[in-house]
Design a protein around this motif. Structure first.
Motif, PDB file in Angstrom:
ATOM      1  N   ALA A 254      43.034  40.258  37.135  1.00  0.00           N
ATOM      2  CA  ALA A 254      42.222  41.452  37.394  1.00  0.00           C
ATOM      3  C   ALA A 254      40.740  41.153  37.179  1.00  0.00           C
ATOM      4  CB  ALA A 254      42.672  42.598  36.487  1.00  0.00           C
ATOM      5  N   LEU A 255      40.414  40.349  36.186  1.00  0.00           N
ATOM      6  CA  LEU A 255      39.024  39.968  35.947  1.00  0.00           C
ATOM      7  C   LEU A 255      38.491  39.174  37.137  1.00  0.00           C
ATOM      8  CD1 LEU A 255      36.939  40.296  33.634  1.00  0.00           C
ATOM      9  CD2 LEU A 255      37.608  38.015  32.856  1.00  0.00           C
ATOM     10  N   ALA A 256      39.328  38.303  37.708  1.00  0.00           N
ATOM     11  CA  ALA A 256      38.913  37.540  38.886  1.00  0.00           C
ATOM     12  C   ALA A 256      38.684  38.471  40.076  1.00  0.00           C
ATOM     13  CB  ALA A 256      39.974  36.493  39.228  1.00  0.00           C
ATOM     14  N   LEU A 257      39.572  39.450  40.281  1.00  0.00           N
ATOM     15  CA  LEU A 257      39.400  40.404  41.376  1.00  0.00           C
ATOM     16  C   LEU A 257      38.145  41.237  41.169  1.00  0.00           C
ATOM     17  CD1 LEU A 257      43.082  41.624  41.839  1.00  0.00           C
ATOM     18  CD2 LEU A 257      41.804  40.106  43.347  1.00  0.00           C
ATOM     19  N   HIS A 293      49.623  42.940  43.920  1.00  0.00           N
ATOM     20  CA  HIS A 293      49.666  41.740  44.749  1.00  0.00           C
ATOM     21  C   HIS A 293      50.246  40.525  44.021  1.00  0.00           C
ATOM     22  CE1 HIS A 293      47.540  43.227  48.306  1.00  0.00           C
ATOM     23  NE2 HIS A 293      46.831  43.954  47.467  1.00  0.00           N
ATOM     24  N   TYR A 294      50.085  40.472  42.718  1.00  0.00           N
ATOM     25  CA  TYR A 294      50.529  39.294  41.964  1.00  0.00           C
ATOM     26  C   TYR A 294      51.385  39.706  40.769  1.00  0.00           C
ATOM     27  CZ  TYR A 294      46.495  37.852  44.690  1.00  0.00           C
ATOM     28  OH  TYR A 294      45.602  37.658  45.715  1.00  0.00           O
ATOM     29  N   ARG A 338      46.118  40.668  56.542  1.00  0.00           N
ATOM     30  CA  ARG A 338      45.353  41.465  55.592  1.00  0.00           C
ATOM     31  C   ARG A 338      46.287  42.405  54.869  1.00  0.00           C
ATOM     32  NH1 ARG A 338      41.252  40.518  59.353  1.00  0.00           N
ATOM     33  NH2 ARG A 338      42.182  41.927  60.862  1.00  0.00           N
ATOM     34  N   GLN A 339      45.990  42.676  53.616  1.00  0.00           N
ATOM     35  CA  GLN A 339      46.875  43.453  52.774  1.00  0.00           C
ATOM     36  C   GLN A 339      46.221  44.763  52.396  1.00  0.00           C
ATOM     37  OE1 GLN A 339      47.200  40.537  49.760  1.00  0.00           O
ATOM     38  NE2 GLN A 339      48.855  39.460  50.743  1.00  0.00           N
ATOM     39  N   GLU A 340      47.030  45.801  52.326  1.00  0.00           N
ATOM     40  CA  GLU A 340      46.512  47.117  52.018  1.00  0.00           C
ATOM     41  C   GLU A 340      46.268  47.277  50.530  1.00  0.00           C
ATOM     42  OE1 GLU A 340      49.410  49.762  53.556  1.00  0.00           O
ATOM     43  OE2 GLU A 340      48.708  49.588  55.623  1.00  0.00           O
ATOM     44  N   ARG A 393      41.042  39.630  52.598  1.00  0.00           N
ATOM     45  CA  ARG A 393      42.189  38.751  52.827  1.00  0.00           C
ATOM     46  C   ARG A 393      42.495  37.993  51.541  1.00  0.00           C
ATOM     47  NH1 ARG A 393      44.022  36.856  57.634  1.00  0.00           N
ATOM     48  NH2 ARG A 393      42.033  37.131  58.682  1.00  0.00           N
ATOM     49  N   LEU A 394      43.077  38.676  50.610  1.00  0.00           N
ATOM     50  CA  LEU A 394      43.413  38.046  49.339  1.00  0.00           C
ATOM     51  C   LEU A 394      44.517  37.017  49.552  1.00  0.00           C
ATOM     52  CD1 LEU A 394      43.438  41.117  46.926  1.00  0.00           C
ATOM     53  CD2 LEU A 394      41.626  39.431  47.267  1.00  0.00           C
ATOM     54  N   PRO A 395      44.506  35.930  48.795  1.00  0.00           N
ATOM     55  CA  PRO A 395      45.580  34.940  48.932  1.00  0.00           C
ATOM     56  C   PRO A 395      46.914  35.528  48.497  1.00  0.00           C
ATOM     57  CG  PRO A 395      44.247  34.486  46.989  1.00  0.00           C
ATOM     58  CD  PRO A 395      43.544  35.571  47.742  1.00  0.00           C
TER      59      PRO A 395
END
Length: 508
Positions: A254-257, A293-294, A338-340, A393-395
């Motif tokens: 979350a810190l990275a995002l 997402h993760y 792409r992710q929602e 476009r997150l991995p």
């Protein structure tokens, strides 16, 4: 046995089964994605193939769950998040589910720490949580490396200590063995050694419940509510497990995002200032998206022990339900991967432990992770060094060991690294580059170089401000010192320009 109103799930076509199986098998060969990624063909990557196949099945099967046959077993796969939640909730109400097992992207099964419900009354209020973790967060910020980046080992040990403090109490602050036993127990889930390790974990936790624990922790609230120790200790162990996972892994993601920009943490939201109250909301949104997402439990297999019916779908005994909500982020291949935006909704399988219908302890763990991000942002500005994230476009994966975040100083106005205006020299950390490590790209070092160049610019401004102080006007010696300071400021400015040029070269 079915009736006219119920029918079994439709099976996938042989070619669809083959594509799904091939994508799982390809996860065991790490190099298979390299050509597709080099060409930007995300749909041909292993994870892209799985997501696009599920989207294809969603269109061709009217969104209904479908049966997929693979070398790793035959699964009933819900194709929407709502169906995942509804199917598992219906099975749970009938007591038809056995213990879940984790399911890796490569098709391997692994044990999960058994879900033990935490009574709602055992969840402490969030009011004092920030104050309880402030000391640990100050230690994390102070212990960053010479280039300002977070040290992974120190981050892990600090977050485990934080988890013990907020779940068990201050008495467990230094009990690192408790976390070691917990980690070993979770790793042994599903094996023959699990029971003996679980017994050791309970022996380690029981004294804390019996020793008048802190009333603002789950341990204290379980004891105050008079819960039987045989029931309270498993619930406390499960809570400590999910909070530890959220603090160590989810909070870092979350810190990275958050550091990647507002569109990565919370699409459509504006980045707040450090002193703005919406910082807490932005931190919570980053945690929700990280879990979305993760999730630590990306997929889980739920065995069906008794037949049941859900919305006209007959589910037979012996069926295995494969729940993977994180892979249902992209419902249409036309979105090109792409992710929602979103987050785990109420009633969805827990992303932290695989519980079929949510987890009270998981909700508390997400709250703790949000407070970690908010607390760090309140005292420092996070800069994402690696990997490079594109918000739209997150991995598909964001492994914690590939995340490198630097923390730069933040002043109360929200500006980072502002030079003092009173003639003082602001001495920051050195700009040493960390040793080369697997997964660090030239672009990652380019981002680190840009951060170092900014720090050099701030140092030049600070030295110039110090030289401008009227205290040097008293005599010849003062003027000489002023010239020396201005010369150093000039060198810092030139070095910043050179480093910034290197950063551009690394980024190209």
């Amino acid at each position: 046995m079915t009736t006219a109103d119920t029918r079994p799930a439709a099976g996938a076509w042989p070619l669809e089964n083959a594509v799904f199986s091939a994508a799982l098998l390809a996860h065991r060969l790490p190099w298979t994605d390299a050509p597709a990624r080099a060409l930007g063909l995300h749909a041909l990557t292993r994870e892209g193939a799985v997501r696009h196949l599920l989207a294809h099945l969603h269109r061709t099967r009217s969104g209904r769950p479908v049966r997929l046959s693979t070398p790793f077993g035959s699964f009933l796969v819900p194709l929407t998040r709502a169906d995942t939640a509804g199917l598992l909730a219906a099975a749970g109400r009938k007591g038809a589910l056995g213990p879940a097992a984790g399911f890796t992207a490569g098709g391997r099964r692994h044990g999960l720490h058994p879900h033990t419900p935490l009574p709602p009354e055992a969840v402490p209020p969030s009011d004092g949580l920030a104050a309880r973790i402030a000391e640990d967060l100050d230690g994390v910020v102070a212990a960053r490396r010479g280039d300002g980046t977070l040290d992974p080992e120190r981050w892990r040990s600090a977050m485990l200590r934080l988890a013990r403090r907020v779940v068990v109490g201050a008495d467990a602050d230094r009990d690192s063995l408790l976390s070691e036993v917990l980690t070993a127990t979770a790793a042994a889930a599903g094996s023959r050694t699990y029971e003996s390790r679980n017994a050791a974990l309970h022996r380690r936790l029981a004294p804390y419940l019996a020793a008048d624990p802190d009333p603002d922790t789950p341990a204290g609230r379980l004891a105050a509510a008079g819960h039987d120790p045989d029931e309270a200790v498993p619930a406390l162990a499960h809570t400590l497990a999910v909070v530890s996972e959220a603090a160590v892994t989810t909070a870092l993601q979350a810190l990275a995002l958050y550091a990647a920009g507002p569109d990565a943490a919370d699409p459509g939201a504006a980045r707040p200032d450090a002193a703005h109250p919406d910082v807490a909301d932005a931190a919570a949104a980053a945690v929700r998206r990280a879990l979305d997402h993760y999730p630590p439990v990306a997929a889980a297999v739920h065995p069906v022990r008794a037949a049941f019916t859900w919305e006209g779908l007959a589910v037979a005994e012996g069926t295995e339900i494969l729940a993977a909500p994180a892979r249902l982020n992209a419902p249409d291949p036309a979105d090109d991967g792409r992710q929602e935006a979103g987050g785990p909704a109420d009633g969805q399988p827990s992303p932290l432990c695989g519980a079929p219908a949510g987890c009270t302890a998981g909700g508390f763990a997400a709250l703790v992770a949000g407070e970690i991000v908010r607390g760090i942002r309140a005292v420092a500005h996070p800069v994402l060094i690696s990997p490079q994230l594109t918000p739209d476009r997150l991995p598909y994966e964001l492994a914690p060991d590939t995340v490198l975040v630097a923390l730069t100083p933040a002043d109360p106005t929200g500006r980072t690294g502002a030079a003092p205006s009173d003639g003082r020299v602001a001495v920051g950390t050195s700009a040493a580059v960390p040793r080369s490590a697997h997964g660090y790209s030239p672009a990652s070092y380019g981002a680190l170089a840009r951060t170092s160049a900014d720090r050099l610019d701030r140092q030049a401004e600070s030295l110039a401000a110090c030289a401008a102080h009227t205290g040097w006007n008293g005599g010849e010696a003062g003027e000489r010192f002023r010239l020396v300071l201005l010369a150093h400021a000039d060198r810092c400015a030139k070095a910043a320009a050179d480093v910034r040029g290197a950063a551009r070269a690394l980024a190209d």
